[in-house]
Scaffold this active site. Sequence first.
Site, PDB file in Angstrom:
ATOM      1  N   LYS A   1       0.847  -1.207   0.000  1.00 64.35           N
ATOM      2  CA  LYS A   1       0.000   0.000   0.000  1.00 64.35           C
ATOM      3  C   LYS A   1       0.877   1.250   0.000  1.00 64.35           C
ATOM      4  O   LYS A   1       0.611   2.215  -0.727  1.00 64.35           O
ATOM      5  CB  LYS A   1      -0.930   0.000   1.222  1.00 64.35           C
ATOM      6  CG  LYS A   1      -2.074  -1.006   1.094  1.00 64.35           C
ATOM      7  CD  LYS A   1      -2.859  -1.199   2.394  1.00 64.35           C
ATOM      8  CE  LYS A   1      -3.885  -2.316   2.226  1.00 64.35           C
ATOM      9  NZ  LYS A   1      -4.631  -2.654   3.433  1.00 64.35           N
TER      10      LYS A   1
ATOM     11  N   GLN B   1      -4.779  -1.588   9.578  1.00 66.74           N
ATOM     12  CA  GLN B   1      -4.682  -2.895   8.924  1.00 66.74           C
ATOM     13  C   GLN B   1      -5.309  -3.963   9.822  1.00 66.74           C
ATOM     14  O   GLN B   1      -5.003  -4.066  11.007  1.00 66.74           O
ATOM     15  CB  GLN B   1      -3.196  -3.217   8.638  1.00 66.74           C
ATOM     16  CG  GLN B   1      -2.984  -4.495   7.839  1.00 66.74           C
ATOM     17  CD  GLN B   1      -3.593  -4.447   6.439  1.00 66.74           C
ATOM     18  OE1 GLN B   1      -3.626  -3.406   5.796  1.00 66.74           O
ATOM     19  NE2 GLN B   1      -4.087  -5.574   5.966  1.00 66.74           N
TER      20      GLN B   1
ATOM     21  N   ASP C   1     -11.223   3.142   4.069  1.00 65.61           N
ATOM     22  CA  ASP C   1     -11.551   1.720   3.915  1.00 65.61           C
ATOM     23  C   ASP C   1     -13.066   1.522   3.806  1.00 65.61           C
ATOM     24  O   ASP C   1     -13.524   0.451   3.404  1.00 65.61           O
ATOM     25  CB  ASP C   1     -11.068   0.946   5.147  1.00 65.61           C
ATOM     26  CG  ASP C   1      -9.804   0.131   4.900  1.00 65.61           C
ATOM     27  OD1 ASP C   1      -9.604  -0.304   3.748  1.00 65.61           O
ATOM     28  OD2 ASP C   1      -9.048  -0.083   5.854  1.00 65.61           O
TER      29      ASP C   1
HETATM   30  N1  GUN Z   1      -7.142  -6.779   5.941  1.00 61.11           N
HETATM   31  C1  GUN Z   1      -7.519  -7.505   4.866  1.00 61.11           C
HETATM   32  N2  GUN Z   1      -8.093  -6.715   3.928  1.00 61.11           N
HETATM   33  C2  GUN Z   1      -8.084  -5.456   4.431  1.00 61.11           C
HETATM   34  C3  GUN Z   1      -8.533  -4.206   3.933  1.00 61.11           C
HETATM   35  O1  GUN Z   1      -9.086  -4.076   2.824  1.00 61.11           O
HETATM   36  N3  GUN Z   1      -8.346  -3.139   4.746  1.00 61.11           N
HETATM   37  C4  GUN Z   1      -7.756  -3.253   5.980  1.00 61.11           C
HETATM   38  N4  GUN Z   1      -7.627  -2.141   6.709  1.00 61.11           N
HETATM   39  N5  GUN Z   1      -7.327  -4.401   6.474  1.00 61.11           N
HETATM   40  C5  GUN Z   1      -7.496  -5.495   5.700  1.00 61.11           C
END
Ligand code: GUN
Length: 293
Positions: A56, A100, A123
């Site tokens: 990311k 995350q 998100d």
């Molecule tokens: N863990 C797995 N997929 C995601 C996501 O799309 N966003 C976040 N913040 N954590 C995740």
Amino acid sequence: MQQTAKIIDGKLLAQNLRAEIASGVAALKASKGVVPGLAVILVGDDPASVSYVTAKEKACAEAGIASREIRLPATARESEILSAIDALNCDRTIHGILVQLPLPCSVSAKAVIDAIAPEKDVDGFTPVNAGKMLIGDDCFLPCTPHGIIKLIEFSGMDLRGKHAVVIGRSNIVGKPLAVLLSRKEVNATVTLCHTGTPDMSLFTRQADVVIVAAGRPGTLSGSMIKPGAVVIDVGVNRLPDPSRPKGFRLVGDADFESCAAVAGAITPVPGGVGPLTITMLLWNTLEAAKRHA
Ligand code: GUN
């Protein structure tokens, strides 16, 4: 088994969309002097989470988005995470906040997500954004479901009137995806299968598109799908493989070989849904920065 399915190239679509986002970022900087800022909170050192966060941050840098990583130990108390979020909520250089997941069991993910200011929730996980999405209000759409809709369109399928079967009812993928697919502008007919569905193949065999987000390898096989169906594989599972430099290989939730012999089109793992999830995060971060510029 012979692979007849077209491979849906998520990397290519992501590359195209990321070029558009990079132009948008440059334009915002030139017109308003604003650089979109994303804060990423990572608690602990789960290898998969570390790898997602690294990807990311790299994507942010390539698009011209400033990213800030806040790393906390797995032993961090919930109050420490909440304080970090409070500070970011008030920080004018930060437009998006991402925590995350998963978080350590000692921490309430619900409390942590609830603390994110909805206008910085790139998100789309807060109750405010989840609720707005459900009723069709303007909001940040969750990245993976939004990316999946883009991928299906990119594959050439017109979803209107089609039967979409979603496997998995997570808050991150399955549930929001079922909502998005059933929106009037998409207009698919949706079936949501989950661990309480006695015989999933009854539904998957009727589907024009199957999206599998169960978190378990082998959930979908070729015998469970209709010839020509589109298969979108959201799973990212690490299987031990001593022949690989890292000691594991990535597989999805679908058995690729048997599905690719029956499907019309299929996403690979890696290189399918994953690049789109990150792309839609960049998209939302740019959108958040535009709204507050
Ligand atoms: N863990 C797995 N997929 C995601 C996501 O799309 N966003 C976040 N913040 N954590 C995740």
